[in-house]
Design a protein around this motif. Structure first.
Motif, mmCIF file in Angstrom:
data_model
loop_
_atom_site.group_PDB
_atom_site.id
_atom_site.type_symbol
_atom_site.label_atom_id
_atom_site.label_comp_id
_atom_site.label_asym_id
_atom_site.label_seq_id
_atom_site.Cartn_x
_atom_site.Cartn_y
_atom_site.Cartn_z
ATOM 1 N N GLN A 287 6.113 8.418 7.291
ATOM 2 C CA GLN A 287 5.175 8.899 6.271
ATOM 3 C C GLN A 287 4.255 7.772 5.791
ATOM 4 N N TYR A 288 3.116 8.155 5.311
ATOM 5 C CA TYR A 288 2.126 7.245 4.717
ATOM 6 C C TYR A 288 1.750 6.051 5.584
ATOM 7 N N GLN A 289 1.608 6.263 6.877
ATOM 8 C CA GLN A 289 1.106 5.176 7.706
ATOM 9 C C GLN A 289 -0.405 5.100 7.506
ATOM 10 N N PRO A 290 -0.956 3.887 7.327
ATOM 11 C CA PRO A 290 -2.407 3.786 7.132
ATOM 12 C C PRO A 290 -3.156 3.930 8.451
ATOM 13 N N PRO A 291 -4.432 4.277 8.417
ATOM 14 C CA PRO A 291 -5.240 4.333 9.645
ATOM 15 C C PRO A 291 -5.482 2.926 10.163
ATOM 16 N N VAL A 292 -6.021 2.860 11.367
ATOM 17 C CA VAL A 292 -6.372 1.580 11.974
ATOM 18 C C VAL A 292 -7.287 0.813 11.028
ATOM 19 N N LEU A 293 -7.083 -0.496 10.941
ATOM 20 C CA LEU A 293 -7.908 -1.404 10.130
ATOM 21 C C LEU A 293 -7.652 -1.308 8.631
ATOM 22 N N LEU A 294 -6.844 -0.317 8.216
ATOM 23 C CA LEU A 294 -6.534 -0.235 6.786
ATOM 24 C C LEU A 294 -5.075 -0.623 6.568
ATOM 25 N N SER A 295 -4.729 -0.822 5.327
ATOM 26 C CA SER A 295 -3.342 -1.179 5.050
ATOM 27 C C SER A 295 -2.850 -0.472 3.795
ATOM 28 N N ILE A 296 -1.550 -0.482 3.596
ATOM 29 C CA ILE A 296 -0.968 0.170 2.430
ATOM 30 C C ILE A 296 0.202 -0.687 1.947
ATOM 31 N N ASP A 297 0.423 -0.696 0.659
ATOM 32 C CA ASP A 297 1.549 -1.449 0.093
ATOM 33 C C ASP A 297 2.857 -0.927 0.686
ATOM 34 N N VAL B 245 5.619 -0.435 -0.388
ATOM 35 C CA VAL B 245 6.521 0.391 -1.199
ATOM 36 C C VAL B 245 6.384 1.878 -0.857
ATOM 37 N N TYR B 246 5.237 2.276 -0.294
ATOM 38 C CA TYR B 246 5.038 3.720 -0.055
ATOM 39 C C TYR B 246 5.703 4.232 1.214
ATOM 40 N N PRO B 247 5.414 3.651 2.387
ATOM 41 C CA PRO B 247 6.094 4.202 3.576
ATOM 42 C C PRO B 247 7.552 3.768 3.630
ATOM 43 N N ILE B 248 8.373 4.621 4.208
ATOM 44 C CA ILE B 248 9.772 4.270 4.380
ATOM 45 C C ILE B 248 9.877 3.133 5.384
ATOM 46 N N ARG B 249 9.099 3.269 6.457
ATOM 47 C CA ARG B 249 9.148 2.299 7.533
ATOM 48 C C ARG B 249 7.712 2.083 7.999
ATOM 49 N N CYS B 250 7.375 0.867 8.246
ATOM 50 C CA CYS B 250 6.011 0.590 8.703
ATOM 51 C C CYS B 250 6.007 0.475 10.221
ATOM 52 N N VAL B 251 5.175 1.288 10.857
ATOM 53 C CA VAL B 251 5.112 1.278 12.317
ATOM 54 C C VAL B 251 4.415 0.029 12.815
ATOM 55 N N GLY B 252 3.348 -0.372 12.102
ATOM 56 C CA GLY B 252 2.587 -1.547 12.521
ATOM 57 C C GLY B 252 3.166 -2.810 11.903
ATOM 58 N N PRO B 253 2.429 -3.899 12.092
ATOM 59 C CA PRO B 253 2.883 -5.159 11.496
ATOM 60 C C PRO B 253 2.711 -5.169 9.976
ATOM 61 N N VAL B 254 3.558 -5.956 9.290
ATOM 62 C CA VAL B 254 3.436 -6.089 7.841
ATOM 63 C C VAL B 254 2.859 -7.460 7.545
ATOM 64 N N ILE B 255 1.697 -7.522 6.927
ATOM 65 C CA ILE B 255 1.062 -8.799 6.602
ATOM 66 C C ILE B 255 0.894 -8.869 5.100
ATOM 67 N N ASN B 256 1.405 -9.938 4.488
ATOM 68 C CA ASN B 256 1.314 -10.125 3.037
ATOM 69 C C ASN B 256 1.823 -8.925 2.253
ATOM 70 N N GLY B 257 2.876 -8.292 2.694
ATOM 71 C CA GLY B 257 3.466 -7.164 1.982
ATOM 72 C C GLY B 257 2.678 -5.900 2.121
ATOM 73 N N ALA B 258 1.697 -5.891 3.032
ATOM 74 C CA ALA B 258 0.922 -4.678 3.252
ATOM 75 C C ALA B 258 1.131 -4.184 4.668
ATOM 76 N N CYS B 259 1.404 -2.880 4.772
ATOM 77 C CA CYS B 259 1.629 -2.263 6.078
ATOM 78 C C CYS B 259 0.283 -2.020 6.743
ATOM 79 N N GLN B 260 0.090 -2.527 7.965
ATOM 80 C CA GLN B 260 -1.188 -2.372 8.678
ATOM 81 C C GLN B 260 -1.175 -1.126 9.562
ATOM 82 N N GLY B 261 -2.382 -0.561 9.745
ATOM 83 C CA GLY B 261 -2.491 0.621 10.599
ATOM 84 C C GLY B 261 -2.366 0.271 12.067
ATOM 85 N N THR B 262 -1.935 1.247 12.871
ATOM 86 C CA THR B 262 -1.809 1.023 14.310
ATOM 87 C C THR B 262 -2.530 2.120 15.061
#
Lengths: 448, 406
Positions: free
Chosen positions: B151-161, B163-180
């Motif tokens: 849930q709550y995966q961000p689009p490509v080039l965007l990121s999300i804190d 705390v929102y997604p359960i698991r981040c599919v892309g890389p996590v940079i500075n505590g932000a989940c990156q889109g893939t």
């Protein structure tokens, strides 16, 4: 071959009902065509001329049954219908107005029409070829190749190219479109064509081409034609005979030469005087018709042309200049219909800085005479005194009194319907002036 | 002139006995064949594909799920809406696309006129893109499935804190989940792939557009031309009915039906199609009345053609440009209406339409705005494209006006 004409129109009428209210009660009728009769022989061209709104086009569409005629007969003896005689009940088997569906469809092959405006007479969303070929299809020619062959050949015959078959109307000029329209009218091989102002929407330079094409085609296929126009010079070129129409009636009919050289009806004279002549030095009377064609809903009594006729007959008691008599009658009619308003004349004369009531009666009286082309004094003393009383009354605002005064002026033309006078060689006219004094109810005054 | 060439004055009309002036055009034959095929498959679907027993999970679906093409291994259940969609595509092909091919001269003329209008060309490209992807995409792309794990995966080039997604599919940079690229447009709160939903949404938008148009145009044109041509009492009755219908609150009827039978896209499309043709009918009527006065109609009447032929071959084609322009304004209203109802929760919330997606992202706007924005953009551009196109078509489809102004 018989000696009966190809087409004979008898007392044809087309009235458009005027209705009022939700129940569509008929309160009157616009008598667009009111009893016209003429014949067209085989191979002959009859011209139908008249001003706009005189019923020419309505006559055409009633004859060819685009619209249902109100009354009268249109007997068409072409297409193998020759020699049929009237039924027991007086109806004619060749009467187009009575044709049933099947016969009407067969008649469509014998009579076709060319319209005025080439830009609207072809379907803009159909190739011109299919527009022409559609006529064949409608009449049951299901062979597509054959249709195309016929139409391509025909396009060439009217001076176009076979390749134009697949083009659309917007790709052609007005003259070319009119040629295509002619091809469409011809494709069913008719015997009779109605041409409703076929060249009036075209440039002058193209007119001659189309007219000569019409002429060639007519000769080649022995067509008869009803040629409708308001242009007398075109009619002279094209027509063998000419019928002059005024307000739903034919006022004069005859061979083109006879009518043009010796017009018998004042209306014809007026139309002829409008033809431009190449010789500017030629001295010719220019007759200007005043006013517009009266409404066909309530046409004038007697002779329908009397409201505008420059030769309107004077009543026996007076002897005035013809132009003064005309002006006097026009003045009388305007007072009668309430079109003259002395107060508005006052307003106009006073301008902006004067009070309308300050304009003295004399100025108003002079202005009234000037406006209606009335001379300062009429040559006949009785007439002058009556006119003076009427104008006095008008200036004082007593319109009713003026009306009463003027009602003594009257012309036989408004009382009596003119009968047809035969001038020989099929030249007929309907004008009281041409009827001998004995035939007329009123004694005839000298009018010239 | 060759002797064997056919000429008009040699036709023996006595011999030509054909009574009918109706020809079966290839367009009609295609439509006929296509419809027959559709009916056959629909009948097969109705009579033979009833109920499915899924051995894998040991469950009988009954009539809930009946994959029409199970025989060839395509597990797609064709719905009523699909049948209608297929039929409207067939009509579109036979009477819009095929004529363009049959009349190359006219088509190239339209094309030249259209090309002058750049925004319209871009719009046309956009709409063709939506149409092709919308029709073909769902065949190759799997239907969106909920998967809370992504849930709550961000689009490509965007990121999300994080705390929102359960698991981040892309890389996590500075505590932000990156889109893939796996989820190019991100995912929703229940883990559905937004890209998938948008592709499916295209199809739904196209279905709404085509089916509603089919209903509106067929009824509107029929009523309009009949009223114009019959005149008198028929005209009066039909047009007064149009007045009544125009003042009829379709929305309330929709709500009523919705509370009784529940919401479905089919209900929406059919109901709003059936209650939206008044404008078209009026438009067609006034246009047809104007055309009836044209000299070319008189010329056809003079040929002895039947009224049916005059209406079918001349009046309708000549009012087509105004009908098409009318459609380009109607279609966006339908698509927009569907989105609005979905947003208000009055639509079928199970379908993957843009409106449903916009509504789904409503509560997550603060941290995951793309859920609403992505479908919102598609909706916006599609509607804009229809409007631009309508404007250009109005100019291009009127050769008469063009010829007169030159």
């Amino acid at each position: 071959m018989t000696d009966e004409p190809l087409l004979s129109v008898r007392n044809l009428k087309k009235h458009y009902p005027i209705t009022e209210g939700i129940l569509s009660k008929q309160v009157g009728a616009a008598k667009a065509v009111d009893g016209i009769s003429f014949d067209i022989e085989e191979g002959e061209t009859l011209g139908l001329v008249g001003e706009s709104g005189c019923g020419k086009s309505t006559a055409a569409s009633s004859i060819i049954r685009l619209e249902e005629a109100t009354d009268g007969e249109v007997i068409f003896n072409g297409g193998g219908r020759q020699g049929r005689t009237r039924n027991q009940d007086g109806s004619h088997p060749n009467d187009i107005t009575q044709f049933e569906d099947e016969e009407l469809k067969a008649f469509r092959r014998d009579a076709q029409m060319i319209f005025q405006d080439p830009s609207s007479s072809l379907d803009p969303r159909m190739t011109v070829g299919s527009s022409v070929a559609e006529m064949l299809l409608v009449h049951g020619m299901t062979d597509k190749e054959r249709r195309r062959e016929i139409v391509e050949d025909l396009l060439e015959r009217v001076g176009l190219e076979a390749e134009y078959y697949d083009r659309y109307p917007h790709e052609f000029s007005g003259g070319q479109k009119q040629r295509i329209a002619l091809a469409r009218a011809l494709v069913l091989n008719p015997e009779f064509i109605v041409a409703d102002e076929p060249v009036s929407a075209l440039d002058v330079s193209i007119r001659a081409e189309i007219l000569s094409l019409l002429n060639d085609i007519q000769e080649e296929f022995g067509l008869s034609m009803l040629f409708i126009s308001h242009d007398m010079s075109v009619v002279r070129e094209v027509c063998d005979r000419v019928a002059v129409m005024y307000l739903g009636e034919i006022v004069e009919i005859g061979d083109t030469e006879d009518v043009f050289s010796d017009p018998q009806h004042p209306y014809t004279e007026a139309l002829l005087s409008a033809i431009p002549t190449p010789d500017p030095t030629l001295d010719r009377e220019n007759i200007e018709l005043k006013g517009t064609v009266p409404s066909p809903i309530s046409p004038p009594s007697g002779c329908r042309f009397h409201t505008r006729c420059h030769k309107v007959i004077q009543s026996g008691e007076y002897d005035l200049e013809q132009s003064d008599w005309r002006a006097l009658l026009t003045f009388r009619d305007k007072v009668q219909t309430g079109e003259i308003d002395p107060s508005s004349i006052r307003n106009a004369l006073s301008g902006e800085d004067m009070d309308p009531s300050d304009v003295d009666d004399e100025t108003v009286k002079t202005q009234l005479r000037v406006e209606f082309d009335l001379p300062e004094t009429l040559s006949d003393r009785d007439a002058e005194s009556t006119l003076q009383t009427a104008i006095d009354a008008l200036a004082e605002g007593r319109i009713e009194d003026a009306n009463e005064e003027l009602s003594v002026f009257s012309t036989p033309c408004e009382k009596e319907e003119p009968a047809e006078t035969d001038h020989g060689n099929g030249h007929l006219s309907s004008c009281l002036r041409n009827q001998s004094a004995a035939e007329r109810a009123e004694p005839a005054p000298a009018d010239d | 002139m060759a002797a064997d060439k056919q000429t008009f004055d040699e036709v023996d009309w006595g011999q030509i006995t054909g009574e009918s002036d109706r020809e079966l055009s290839p367009n009609f034959l295609i439509l006929l064949a296509g419809t027959a095929m559709l009916l056959l498959i629909a009948a097969f679907d109705y009579f033979f594909v009833t109920g499915t027993y899924d051995a894998a999970i040991g469950m009988d679906f009954g009539n809930q799920y009946t994959p029409t093409f199970d025989i060839i291994g395509w597990g797609y259940d064709v719905t009523q809406l699909d049948w209608l969609f297929a039929f409207s595509l067939l009509l579109f092909g036979a009477y819009v696309v095929l004529p363009l091919y049959q009349n190359p001269r006219m088509s190239s003329y339209y094309w030249r006129e259209m090309k002058r209008n750049r925004p319209a060309m871009v719009s046309l490209g956009w709409l063709i893109f939506i149409f092709v992807i919308g029709v073909l995409g769902p065949v190759v792309i799997a239907a969106p499935r909920a998967d809370l794990a992504v849930q709550y995966q961000p689009p490509v080039l965007l990121s999300i804190d994080t705390v929102y997604p359960i698991r981040c599919v892309g890389p996590v940079i500075n505590g932000a989940c990156q889109g893939t690229l796996q989820y190019p447009l991100g995912t929703t709160g229940d883990g559905k792939d937004i890209f998938n939903i948008i592709v499916y949404g295209m199809q739904i938008s196209m279905k709404i557009g085509f089916i509603a148009t089919l209903i509106v145009v067929s009824i509107g044109t029929a009523v309009g031309t009949v009223a114009a041509y019959a005149g008198g009492l028929v005209d009066e009755v039909l047009m007064r009915y149009v007045d009544v219908q125009q003042s009829f609150p379709t929305f309330i009827l929709y709500l009523l039906i919705l509370y009784i039978w529940g919401a479905s896209l089919f209900l929406f499309v059919v109901l709003f199609g059936l209650f939206a043709w008044e404008g078209t009918a009026r438009y067609v009527r006034s246009n047809a009345l104007a055309k009836t006065e044209e000299e070319y109609i008189k010329a056809v009447q003079l040929s002895g053609a039947s009224t049916y032929r005059i209406v079918r071959a001349h009046i309708v084609p000549n009012t087509a440009s105004s009908i098409i322009t009318d459609i380009t304004l109607l279609v966006p209203t339908f698509i927009l209406a569907e989105a609005q109802f979905a947003f208000l929760g009055l639509g079928d919330s199970t379908i993957p339409s843009w409106g449903v997606l916009i509504a789904a992202g409503r509560s997550d706007l603060a941290f995951a705005p793309w859920i609403t924005l992505a479908p919102g953009m598609f909706l916006f551009f599609t509607i804009l494209a229809f409007n631009f196109l309508g404007d250009a078509l109005l100019d291009a489809l009127n050769p008469e006006a063009e010829a007169e102004s030159e």
